[in-house]
Design a protein around this motif. Structure first.
Motif, PDB file in Angstrom:
ATOM      1  N   PRO A 248       0.843  -1.176  -0.216  1.00  0.00           N
ATOM      2  CA  PRO A 248       0.097  -0.100  -0.083  1.00  0.00           C
ATOM      3  C   PRO A 248       0.790   1.273  -0.083  1.00  0.00           C
ATOM      4  O   PRO A 248       0.534   2.234  -0.660  1.00  0.00           O
ATOM      5  N   PHE A 249       1.957   1.272   0.695  1.00  0.00           N
ATOM      6  CA  PHE A 249       2.755   2.313   1.037  1.00  0.00           C
ATOM      7  C   PHE A 249       3.522   2.699  -0.476  1.00  0.00           C
ATOM      8  O   PHE A 249       3.806   3.651  -0.602  1.00  0.00           O
ATOM      9  N   CYS A 250       4.021   1.649  -1.127  1.00  0.00           N
ATOM     10  CA  CYS A 250       5.058   1.700  -2.105  1.00  0.00           C
ATOM     11  C   CYS A 250       3.535   2.226  -3.248  1.00  0.00           C
ATOM     12  O   CYS A 250       4.064   2.932  -4.305  1.00  0.00           O
ATOM     13  N   THR A 251       2.548   1.768  -3.340  1.00  0.00           N
ATOM     14  CA  THR A 251       1.365   2.167  -4.454  1.00  0.00           C
ATOM     15  C   THR A 251       1.213   3.655  -4.300  1.00  0.00           C
ATOM     16  O   THR A 251       1.045   4.515  -5.198  1.00  0.00           O
ATOM     17  N   CYS A 252       1.273   4.103  -2.808  1.00  0.00           N
ATOM     18  CA  CYS A 252       1.046   5.342  -2.664  1.00  0.00           C
ATOM     19  C   CYS A 252       2.182   6.283  -3.276  1.00  0.00           C
ATOM     20  O   CYS A 252       1.966   7.309  -3.816  1.00  0.00           O
ATOM     21  N   PHE A 253       3.418   5.980  -3.062  1.00  0.00           N
ATOM     22  CA  PHE A 253       4.612   6.299  -3.512  1.00  0.00           C
ATOM     23  C   PHE A 253       4.409   6.681  -5.105  1.00  0.00           C
ATOM     24  O   PHE A 253       4.857   7.560  -5.823  1.00  0.00           O
ATOM     25  N   PHE A 254       3.940   5.381  -5.668  1.00  0.00           N
ATOM     26  CA  PHE A 254       3.970   5.506  -7.272  1.00  0.00           C
ATOM     27  C   PHE A 254       3.003   6.680  -7.805  1.00  0.00           C
ATOM     28  O   PHE A 254       3.280   7.134  -8.520  1.00  0.00           O
ATOM     29  N   SER A 255       2.028   6.917  -7.090  1.00  0.00           N
ATOM     30  CA  SER A 255       1.228   8.129  -7.423  1.00  0.00           C
ATOM     31  C   SER A 255       1.788   9.222  -7.565  1.00  0.00           C
ATOM     32  O   SER A 255       1.263  10.474  -8.473  1.00  0.00           O
ATOM     33  N   TYR A 256       3.062   9.555  -7.282  1.00  0.00           N
ATOM     34  CA  TYR A 256       3.654  10.669  -7.216  1.00  0.00           C
ATOM     35  C   TYR A 256       4.764  11.030  -8.614  1.00  0.00           C
ATOM     36  O   TYR A 256       5.641  11.533  -8.384  1.00  0.00           O
ATOM     37  N   PHE A 257       4.464   9.901  -9.471  1.00  0.00           N
ATOM     38  CA  PHE A 257       5.577   9.890 -10.598  1.00  0.00           C
ATOM     39  C   PHE A 257       5.488  11.195 -11.497  1.00  0.00           C
ATOM     40  O   PHE A 257       6.654  11.385 -11.727  1.00  0.00           O
ATOM     41  N   ASN A 258       4.629  11.958 -11.401  1.00  0.00           N
ATOM     42  CA  ASN A 258       4.621  13.355 -12.253  1.00  0.00           C
ATOM     43  C   ASN A 258       5.640  14.003 -11.661  1.00  0.00           C
ATOM     44  O   ASN A 258       6.143  14.817 -12.246  1.00  0.00           O
ATOM     45  N   LEU A 259       5.699  14.049 -10.096  1.00  0.00           N
ATOM     46  CA  LEU A 259       6.694  14.871  -9.291  1.00  0.00           C
ATOM     47  C   LEU A 259       8.028  14.571  -9.645  1.00  0.00           C
ATOM     48  O   LEU A 259       8.653  15.389  -9.744  1.00  0.00           O
ATOM     49  N   PHE A 260       8.323  13.297  -9.761  1.00  0.00           N
ATOM     50  CA  PHE A 260       9.433  12.781  -9.878  1.00  0.00           C
ATOM     51  C   PHE A 260      10.144  13.338 -11.340  1.00  0.00           C
ATOM     52  O   PHE A 260      11.010  13.602 -11.498  1.00  0.00           O
ATOM     53  N   LEU A 261       8.936  13.243 -12.590  1.00  0.00           N
ATOM     54  CA  LEU A 261       9.438  13.677 -13.766  1.00  0.00           C
ATOM     55  C   LEU A 261       9.850  15.022 -13.808  1.00  0.00           C
ATOM     56  O   LEU A 261      10.547  15.608 -14.171  1.00  0.00           O
ATOM     57  N   ILE A 262       9.040  15.996 -12.993  1.00  0.00           N
ATOM     58  CA  ILE A 262       9.211  17.421 -12.712  1.00  0.00           C
ATOM     59  C   ILE A 262      10.606  17.549 -11.999  1.00  0.00           C
ATOM     60  O   ILE A 262      11.469  18.445 -12.575  1.00  0.00           O
ATOM     61  N   LEU A 263      10.942  16.849 -11.173  1.00  0.00           N
ATOM     62  CA  LEU A 263      12.437  16.992 -10.559  1.00  0.00           C
ATOM     63  C   LEU A 263      13.393  16.586 -11.515  1.00  0.00           C
ATOM     64  O   LEU A 263      14.580  17.274 -11.581  1.00  0.00           O
ATOM     65  N   ILE A 264      13.252  15.434 -12.548  1.00  0.00           N
ATOM     66  CA  ILE A 264      14.289  15.089 -13.410  1.00  0.00           C
ATOM     67  C   ILE A 264      14.512  16.330 -14.286  1.00  0.00           C
ATOM     68  O   ILE A 264      15.660  16.800 -14.639  1.00  0.00           O
ATOM     69  N   ILE A 265      13.441  16.894 -14.890  1.00  0.00           N
ATOM     70  CA  ILE A 265      13.576  18.295 -15.711  1.00  0.00           C
ATOM     71  C   ILE A 265      14.057  19.449 -15.109  1.00  0.00           C
ATOM     72  O   ILE A 265      14.991  20.077 -15.521  1.00  0.00           O
TER      73      ILE A 265
END
Length: 286
Positions: A248-265
């Motif tokens: 459950p907590f990993c799935t919750c972390f996955f929901s922030y993938f767009n934020l991870f992409l913003i950090l990469i940019i």
């Protein structure tokens, strides 16, 4: 998905709704900045050295991130608004090409950060032999090898992306480069501390070349810190995919993938600013 998030706060597991316009703006800013860095290095003959060639390649890697992001966002917007009509098979092929660009930029960025760290290490500890160790021919071979390896590895990653072994290889490469750079930086700063201690005891001014080299080490440390903050969440995402895909907590972390992409940019946006402000020669050329 609702069953997987039981026990976690629903407000925290909804992710972030990041508008496509933000991706486009950051991608354009990053593209322009890195183009300026590449143009400055190519224009100024004083910057025609292996160190700045490696920095130029790192800027090109950041440009790949920007170009792939812009291409993906424009592609999605055209499809959503019905301007572009394509078969699903072609859409999948386009997506694979964009993913290859992203993976290639990840591998090449990590590799060139490691090469720049090694180059700075040689500058500090083997200053008198630097030009015989890091020749232009060796620099060209190193750059060509990295681009070839990043292209081949990105093709393998996209082809076998469902394999945990491939993800573990990428994660292992990331961790190896981080450890390598940290070891080099710790050694360099140990030298800096010893050097400052000897200066204070002898009351002698520091050597110019040594001071410049240590300033470069600080620059690379800032770059490494920015890279770790910006790329770390993405690689943690990959680690969690391998270790706990249904937790459950990993799935919750996955929901922030767009934020991870913003950090990469954002990493691609911040890097050129560090070059411009930390290098006097490059700042003057810009």
């Amino acid at each position: 998905q609702s069953n997987a998030t039981v026990g976690a706060s629903s407000s925290w597991c909804q992710g972030l709704d990041i508008p496509n316009e933000l991706f486009l703006v950051l991608g354009l800013v990053s593209l322009v900045e890195n183009l300026l860095v590449v143009a400055a290095i190519l224009k100024n003959r004083n910057l025609h050295s292996p160190t700045y060639y490696f920095i130029c390649c790192l800027a090109v890697s950041d440009m790949l991130v920007s170009i792939s992001n812009l291409a993906e966002m424009l592609f999605m917007l055209l499809l959503e608004h019905g301007v572009l009509v394509m078969r699903p098979s072609i859409v999948r092929h386009m997506d694979s090409i964009i993913d290859m660009l992203i993976c290639s930029s990840v591998v090449s960025s990590l590799s060139f950060l490691g090469v720049i760290a090694v180059d700075r290490y040689i500058t500090i500890f083997y200053a008198l032999r630097y030009h015989s160790i890091m020749t232009l021919q060796r620099a060209v071979v190193t750059m060509a090898s990295i681009w070839l390896a990043s292209t081949v590895s990105s093709a393998v990653l996209i082809t076998y992306y469902c394999s945990n072994t491939i993800l573990l290889c990428l994660i292992g490469f990331f961790l190896f480069m981080l450890v390598l750079m940290l070891v080099l930086y710790i050694h360099m700063f140990a030298l800096a501390r010893h050097h400052l201690h000897s200066i204070s005891s002898q009351q002698k001014p520091p050597a110019t070349h040594r001071g410049g080299s240590l300033k470069g080490a600080v620059t690379l440390t800032i770059l490494l810190g920015v890279f770790f903050i910006c790329w770390g969440p993405f690689f943690l995402h990959l680690i969690l995919i391998v270790t706990c895909p249904t937790n459950p907590f990993c799935t919750c972390f996955f929901s922030y993938f767009n934020l991870f992409l913003i950090l990469i940019i954002c990493n691609s946006v911040i890097d050129p600013l560090i070059y411009a402000f930390r290098s006097q020669e490059l700042r003057r050329t810009l």
